[in-house]
Design a protein around this motif. Structure first.
Motif, PDB file in Angstrom:
ATOM      1  N   ALA A 391       0.849  -1.192   0.000  1.00  0.00           N
ATOM      2  CA  ALA A 391       0.000   0.000   0.000  1.00  0.00           C
ATOM      3  C   ALA A 391       0.885   1.241   0.000  1.00  0.00           C
ATOM      4  N   PRO A 392       0.426   2.324  -0.667  1.00  0.00           N
ATOM      5  CA  PRO A 392       1.230   3.551  -0.610  1.00  0.00           C
ATOM      6  C   PRO A 392       1.303   4.056   0.823  1.00  0.00           C
ATOM      7  N   ILE A 393       2.480   4.551   1.196  1.00  0.00           N
ATOM      8  CA  ILE A 393       2.687   4.930   2.588  1.00  0.00           C
ATOM      9  C   ILE A 393       1.792   6.096   2.976  1.00  0.00           C
ATOM     10  N   ARG A 394       1.328   6.859   1.969  1.00  0.00           N
ATOM     11  CA  ARG A 394       0.491   8.005   2.327  1.00  0.00           C
ATOM     12  C   ARG A 394      -0.867   7.579   2.873  1.00  0.00           C
ATOM     13  N   SER A 395      -1.254   6.315   2.648  1.00  0.00           N
ATOM     14  CA  SER A 395      -2.551   5.870   3.153  1.00  0.00           C
ATOM     15  C   SER A 395      -2.502   5.515   4.638  1.00  0.00           C
ATOM     16  N   LEU A 396      -1.310   5.556   5.243  1.00  0.00           N
ATOM     17  CA  LEU A 396      -1.194   5.215   6.660  1.00  0.00           C
ATOM     18  C   LEU A 396      -1.386   6.450   7.536  1.00  0.00           C
ATOM     19  N   SER A 397      -1.761   6.218   8.795  1.00  0.00           N
ATOM     20  CA  SER A 397      -1.883   7.334   9.733  1.00  0.00           C
ATOM     21  C   SER A 397      -0.490   7.805  10.134  1.00  0.00           C
ATOM     22  N   GLY A 398      -0.418   8.998  10.711  1.00  0.00           N
ATOM     23  CA  GLY A 398       0.866   9.593  11.070  1.00  0.00           C
ATOM     24  C   GLY A 398       1.720   8.694  11.944  1.00  0.00           C
ATOM     25  N   GLY A 399       1.105   8.099  12.942  1.00  0.00           N
ATOM     26  CA  GLY A 399       1.860   7.250  13.858  1.00  0.00           C
ATOM     27  C   GLY A 399       2.453   6.047  13.137  1.00  0.00           C
ATOM     28  N   ASN A 400       1.673   5.469  12.242  1.00  0.00           N
ATOM     29  CA  ASN A 400       2.171   4.299  11.523  1.00  0.00           C
ATOM     30  C   ASN A 400       3.229   4.674  10.497  1.00  0.00           C
ATOM     31  N   GLN A 401       3.091   5.866   9.910  1.00  0.00           N
ATOM     32  CA  GLN A 401       4.145   6.343   9.011  1.00  0.00           C
ATOM     33  C   GLN A 401       5.447   6.500   9.787  1.00  0.00           C
ATOM     34  N   GLN A 402       5.337   7.066  10.982  1.00  0.00           N
ATOM     35  CA  GLN A 402       6.531   7.274  11.788  1.00  0.00           C
ATOM     36  C   GLN A 402       7.173   5.928  12.138  1.00  0.00           C
ATOM     37  N   LYS A 403       6.339   4.947  12.436  1.00  0.00           N
ATOM     38  CA  LYS A 403       6.885   3.616  12.760  1.00  0.00           C
ATOM     39  C   LYS A 403       7.615   3.036  11.556  1.00  0.00           C
ATOM     40  N   ALA A 404       7.130   3.366  10.351  1.00  0.00           N
ATOM     41  CA  ALA A 404       7.809   2.867   9.145  1.00  0.00           C
ATOM     42  C   ALA A 404       9.207   3.468   9.024  1.00  0.00           C
ATOM     43  N   VAL A 405       9.353   4.751   9.409  1.00  0.00           N
ATOM     44  CA  VAL A 405      10.694   5.360   9.374  1.00  0.00           C
ATOM     45  C   VAL A 405      11.603   4.637  10.372  1.00  0.00           C
ATOM     46  N   PHE A 406      11.065   4.336  11.559  1.00  0.00           N
ATOM     47  CA  PHE A 406      11.827   3.534  12.522  1.00  0.00           C
ATOM     48  C   PHE A 406      12.184   2.175  11.907  1.00  0.00           C
ATOM     49  N   GLY A 407      11.178   1.610  11.225  1.00  0.00           N
ATOM     50  CA  GLY A 407      11.361   0.285  10.646  1.00  0.00           C
ATOM     51  C   GLY A 407      12.514   0.245   9.666  1.00  0.00           C
ATOM     52  N   ARG A 408      12.708   1.359   8.925  1.00  0.00           N
ATOM     53  CA  ARG A 408      13.808   1.436   7.971  1.00  0.00           C
ATOM     54  C   ARG A 408      15.133   1.184   8.697  1.00  0.00           C
ATOM     55  N   TRP A 409      15.284   1.778   9.887  1.00  0.00           N
ATOM     56  CA  TRP A 409      16.560   1.662  10.589  1.00  0.00           C
ATOM     57  C   TRP A 409      16.671   0.358  11.358  1.00  0.00           C
ATOM     58  N   PHE A 410      15.524  -0.200  11.747  1.00  0.00           N
ATOM     59  CA  PHE A 410      15.552  -1.543  12.350  1.00  0.00           C
ATOM     60  C   PHE A 410      16.065  -2.538  11.321  1.00  0.00           C
ATOM     61  N   THR A 411      15.529  -2.421  10.099  1.00  0.00           N
ATOM     62  CA  THR A 411      15.943  -3.316   9.025  1.00  0.00           C
ATOM     63  C   THR A 411      17.426  -3.166   8.735  1.00  0.00           C
ATOM     64  N   ALA A 412      17.897  -1.926   8.794  1.00  0.00           N
ATOM     65  CA  ALA A 412      19.307  -1.670   8.494  1.00  0.00           C
ATOM     66  C   ALA A 412      20.212  -2.060   9.658  1.00  0.00           C
ATOM     67  N   GLY A 413      19.607  -2.471  10.761  1.00  0.00           N
ATOM     68  CA  GLY A 413      20.408  -2.886  11.908  1.00  0.00           C
ATOM     69  C   GLY A 413      21.113  -1.733  12.606  1.00  0.00           C
ATOM     70  N   ALA A 414      20.458  -0.552  12.601  1.00  0.00           N
ATOM     71  CA  ALA A 414      21.091   0.613  13.215  1.00  0.00           C
ATOM     72  C   ALA A 414      21.248   0.425  14.720  1.00  0.00           C
ATOM     73  N   LYS A 415      22.403   0.861  15.220  1.00  0.00           N
ATOM     74  CA  LYS A 415      22.706   0.740  16.644  1.00  0.00           C
ATOM     75  C   LYS A 415      22.592   2.087  17.342  1.00  0.00           C
ATOM     76  N   VAL A 416      22.764   3.148  16.561  1.00  0.00           N
ATOM     77  CA  VAL A 416      22.713   4.493  17.118  1.00  0.00           C
ATOM     78  C   VAL A 416      21.536   5.197  16.475  1.00  0.00           C
ATOM     79  N   LEU A 417      20.485   5.422  17.251  1.00  0.00           N
ATOM     80  CA  LEU A 417      19.329   6.083  16.663  1.00  0.00           C
ATOM     81  C   LEU A 417      19.324   7.553  17.043  1.00  0.00           C
ATOM     82  N   LEU A 418      19.231   8.408  16.019  1.00  0.00           N
ATOM     83  CA  LEU A 418      19.121   9.838  16.233  1.00  0.00           C
ATOM     84  C   LEU A 418      17.674  10.218  15.959  1.00  0.00           C
ATOM     85  N   LEU A 419      16.971  10.606  17.006  1.00  0.00           N
ATOM     86  CA  LEU A 419      15.545  10.891  16.846  1.00  0.00           C
ATOM     87  C   LEU A 419      15.316  12.379  16.991  1.00  0.00           C
ATOM     88  N   ASP A 420      14.597  12.946  16.018  1.00  0.00           N
ATOM     89  CA  ASP A 420      14.284  14.368  16.067  1.00  0.00           C
ATOM     90  C   ASP A 420      12.767  14.504  16.199  1.00  0.00           C
TER      91      ASP A 420
END
Lengths: 504, 322
Positions: A391-420
């Motif tokens: 599904a296009p990401i624009r169809s998701l609610s704000g909170g779920n879109q934000q979780k997808a951005v987190f998900g990108r870094w979970f997938t990449a195995g990020a150890k240092v998260l910079l949250l703004d």
């Protein structure tokens, strides 16, 4: 509430396809009162507002203005009824002056030529009503966001608006700007303007609201006085008790710093040094414009810095190189997910996969199956609610879109998260889920550096607080000793022109 | 939201198909109308003729699709086609290099031109419109300088591009092969997917570690290479490289991409759509010729078609996003 309501939505319903978005909701707006709409993202607040603004028409139910049933088929009709909406995205032309913006579309004319004197007068009258002292010949683009918002309100008033809808007006404002906005709202109350106010900040509701209409899943839950206990409001909104709004589980931090920044300087930033150890959540607090976002972006490689260094696990990173930072295990959740975090036309899977697309590719070919499987996996783990992974990401609610951005870094195995501002524009339920993600990262040996303007979040979710002021780190507080006062006094330390900072 | 709601419907969703393939439907209707209007439309020679006509624009437009998907525009392709054809002919016919180098030299010239345009916009921060507009003039000028304003006859390997392969003209073979290649690169490789990400949201792509500048340069290099190929097909058909070759073709190429459903604001586009867009233009021109409509009126019709096709697409998108 008697029958003297200015505007009433009477048992309105609306569905999009098979989805009932609004189900028999009744909301009243009274002259000189602020009626708060409260609900999680997706509860139907914006659909409701769009009905009043003439974007959507209700499928059933009535809209009453001064006790008479009216139809609002388009925005012009809404405007004619004296309804004005101040959206989060402002409707101003930055290159035009305040006066031109206020009179946009109805410029006073004399013999077919613009009557600039009358135009300025209209603008000045509108600004006076709000008690604003700004030169009406200033281009709007030169104003700060808060002032632009006030100009937009002035514009609405000059159109004789009797009902003013404020859609999350405080989301991007600092404390002093919010105070100013609220004094304007009080002025308008005294002038008999009826207002609808939307905010995710429960503390603001008691301060500015008169009564609160709670929505949940498109259904009307209750109307309660604005001084209702916060916990009770949350319970009404979410439908259950949220035991802990801030479920921080502290982890024993490791010895060696995972992220270390030494003497970082660049125009705005002045000689910043900090360390974050594995298992730690360090918050960056400060006023707007203190340099938090700039610091986060410099560490992430998004912006250049002139001197100093950033190291992950002791290894120095190249400056201004997002790819190098990503390889070193840095993940950056930017301030504004719509403009900086997501490709809105692309699917959920693609958005989750951007950071790993190149590294998992084989001889230049995208690993389509693997990318999708990984995205699916992380979406399930983060409980991203979506139609499907395609599904296009624009169809998701704000909170779920934000979780997808987190998900990108979970997938990449990020150890240092910079949250703004990780929970900006995110509803209460999704907020808690995002906080749990932060716990997960620290529990698995990662660390988090979080810039946040929400003090409760800073106090509730961090292990240490670094307070920034004018591009410097003004001081460090252990979370136990960090109070609103302690943070604020550091945040305004060595700020000589505090007021100017606040309005920038 | 409505698109999500209609997606899980069982069986073939005809309405959704129509909405997503407006250009294809238009093309089919167009062909049917011409079939009824004139018996000369649906004949072997005429169809091959359309195929040859479409090949130069379509090949050029394949490359253009990459640039437009990445939210850029390349106005230089017509000039690049001319310089590539001229350069490859000059190197062999005038400078006496071996014939086998002719096509590689042409493609290299195209790649170099694309690289310059891309670098100007990626590193020099010029808007792609301006960078490629500058290149349009510069490259056309260079073509005139090299040729001294006169045609140069092509090498035999470039002429071969204009010949037949068995019963099928080479331009059509190149069209099919390069179309498949372009679709593969756009949809399956990191290069293509990066172009979508950069065009969809440059900042989000950059913050995800995608090398935005390199992507921008790459799409222009791809556009240059396809333009060069297109130019050599054209020269091959004429057996000579004309200094005014392919002038104005950039607008047809852009029109083909946009009729095919790509968005000029980036992030959206398909090679199959671009092919259909190019076919729509070619079939209309062919049909109007068959019906003996004057060349002057043809321009009016083509312009109207572009406006209508894109207008429908805008409407469709608006409905999807309610």
């Amino acid at each position: 509430m008697g029958n003297d309501a200015l505007l009433v939505l009477d048992k309105v319903c609306k569905s999009f396809g098979p989805v009932q978005v609004i189900d028999e909701v009744t909301v009243e707006v009274h002259a000189g009162k602020v009626s708060v709409l409260l609900g999680e993202n997706g509860a139907g607040k914006s659909t409701l507002i769009k009905m009043i603004a003439g974007v959507h028409e209700p499928d059933a139910g009535r809209i009453l203005m001064d006790g008479k049933a009216v139809k609002i088929p388009n925005t012009k009709a809404s405007e004619a009824l004296g309804i004005a909406t101040i959206h989060q995205e402002l409707n101003l032309v930055p290159s035009m002056t305040i006066a031109e913006n206020i009179t946009l579309g109805r410029v006073p004319r004399k013999f077919g030529i613009i009557n600039r004197r009358a135009m300025r007068q209209i603008a000045r009258d509108a600004m006076d009503k709000l008690g604003l002292k700004l030169d009406v010949d200033t281009p709007v683009g030169e104003l700060g966001l808060a002032q632009q918002q006030l100009v937009e309100i002035a514009k609405a008033l000059s159109l004789d608006a009797r009902v003013l809808i404020l859609d999350e007006p405080t989301a991007a404002l600092t404390k002093s700007e919010i105070a100013h906005l609220f004094s304007v709202v009080n002025t308008l109350k005294a002038q008999g303007v009826g207002m609808v106010f939307i905010s995710h900040h429960l503390d603001e509701i008691a301060e500015i609201g008169d009564f609160v209409n709670v929505l949940r899943d498109g259904k009307f839950i209750a109307t309660v006085p604005a001084d209702t206990e916060e916990n009770e409001l949350v319970r009404l909104m979410v439908g259950r008790d949220i035991d802990a709004q801030f479920p921080r589980v502290a982890t024993e931090p490791g010895e060696q710093p995972l992220l270390s920044v030494k003497n970082l300087s660049d125009g705005m930033l002045k000689d910043i040094s900090l360390e974050v150890r594995p298992g730690e959540v360090v918050a960056l607090a400060g006023l707007m414009g203190a340099g938090r976002t700039e610091l986060i972006r410099a560490i992430a490689g998004a912006d250049k810095y002139s001197s100093g260094s950033v190291a992950v696990n002791g290894k120095k990173l190249a400056s201004f190189d997002v790819a190098a930072a990503t390889r070193a295990g840095i993940g950056h959740v930017p301030e504004d997910r719509k403009t900086q975090g997501l490709v809105l036309d692309a699917s959920v899977a693609e958005n989750i996969g951007y950071a790993t697309m190149a590294s998992t590719a084989k001889s230049g070919l995208v690993d389509r199956k693997g990318q999708k499987a990984r995205a699916q996996q992380v979406a399930e783990r983060l409980r991203i609610r979506m139609g499907s992974i395609d599904a296009p990401i624009r169809s998701l609610s704000g909170g779920n879109q934000q979780k997808a951005v987190f998900g990108r870094w979970f997938t990449a195995g990020a150890k240092v998260l910079l949250l703004d501002e990780p929970t900006r524009g995110v509803d209460v339920g999704a907020k808690v889920e995002i906080y749990e993600l932060i716990n997960e990262i620290t529990a698995s040996g990662g660390c988090v550096l979080m810039a946040s303007s929400e003090l409760p979040e800073v106090l509730g979710m961090s292990d240490r607080v670094l307070v920034m002021s004018q591009g410097r780190i003004a001081g460090e507080l252990a979370t136990e000793e960090a109070t609103q006062d302690a943070i604020m006094s550091l945040a305004v330390s060595n700020v000589h022109r505090e007021e100017e900072m606040g309005t920038k | 939201m409505s698109s999500v709601a209609t997606a899980p419907k069982k069986g073939f969703d005809f309405k959704a198909f129509l909405a997503n393939n407006g250009a294809l439907v238009g093309l089919v209707i167009l062909c049917l109308a011409l079939f009824i209007a004139t018996p000369r439309f649906l004949t072997g020679p005429n169809l091959l003729n359309i195929g040859i006509q479409v090949s130069t624009i379509a090949v050029m437009a394949f490359g253009m699709t990459f640039v437009i998907v990445a939210a850029g525009i390349d106005l230089s392709v017509g000039s690049v086609a001319a310089l590539s054809a001229m350069g490859s002919s000059y190197a062999i016919t005038t400078a006496g290099l071996p014939d086998g180098l002719s096509i590689p030299i042409g493609l290299a010239v195209g790649a170099l031109c694309g690289w310059v345009t891309g670098a100007m916009s990626a590193y020099g921060k010029l808007p792609t419109f301006i960078a490629s507009l500058a290149m349009l003039t510069v490259v056309r000028g260079l073509t005139l300088v090299i040729s001294d304003g006169r045609p140069i006859s092509t090498s035999s390997s470039v002429s071969w591009l204009g010949d037949d392969l068995g019963p099928i003209p080479m331009p059509i073979v190149i069209l099919v092969v390069s179309g498949l290649l372009a679709a593969f690169v756009l949809n399956r490789t990191v290069i293509g997917k990066n172009a979508f990400a950069v065009g969809g949201n440059t900042e989000a792509a950059r913050l995800s570690g995608i090398p935005v500048k390199r992507v921008l340069v790459t799409v222009f290099v791809i556009s240059g290479v396809f333009a060069a190929l297109s130019g050599m097909i054209l020269a091959g058909r004429l057996d000579s490289a004309q200094p005014t070759l392919a002038s104005g073709y950039e607008l047809d190429a852009i029109a083909a991409v946009v009729i095919g459903g790509a968005s000029l604001s980036g992030g959206v586009g398909r090679i199959s759509g671009t092919l259909i867009g190019a076919l729509v233009l070619a079939v209309i021109r062919n049909g109007l010729n068959l019906l003996s409509v004057s060349a002057f009126w043809q321009q009016v019709v083509i312009g109207a078609v572009i406006a209508i096709a894109v207008g429908f697409d805008v409407l469709r998108r608006k409905n999807v996003k309610h």
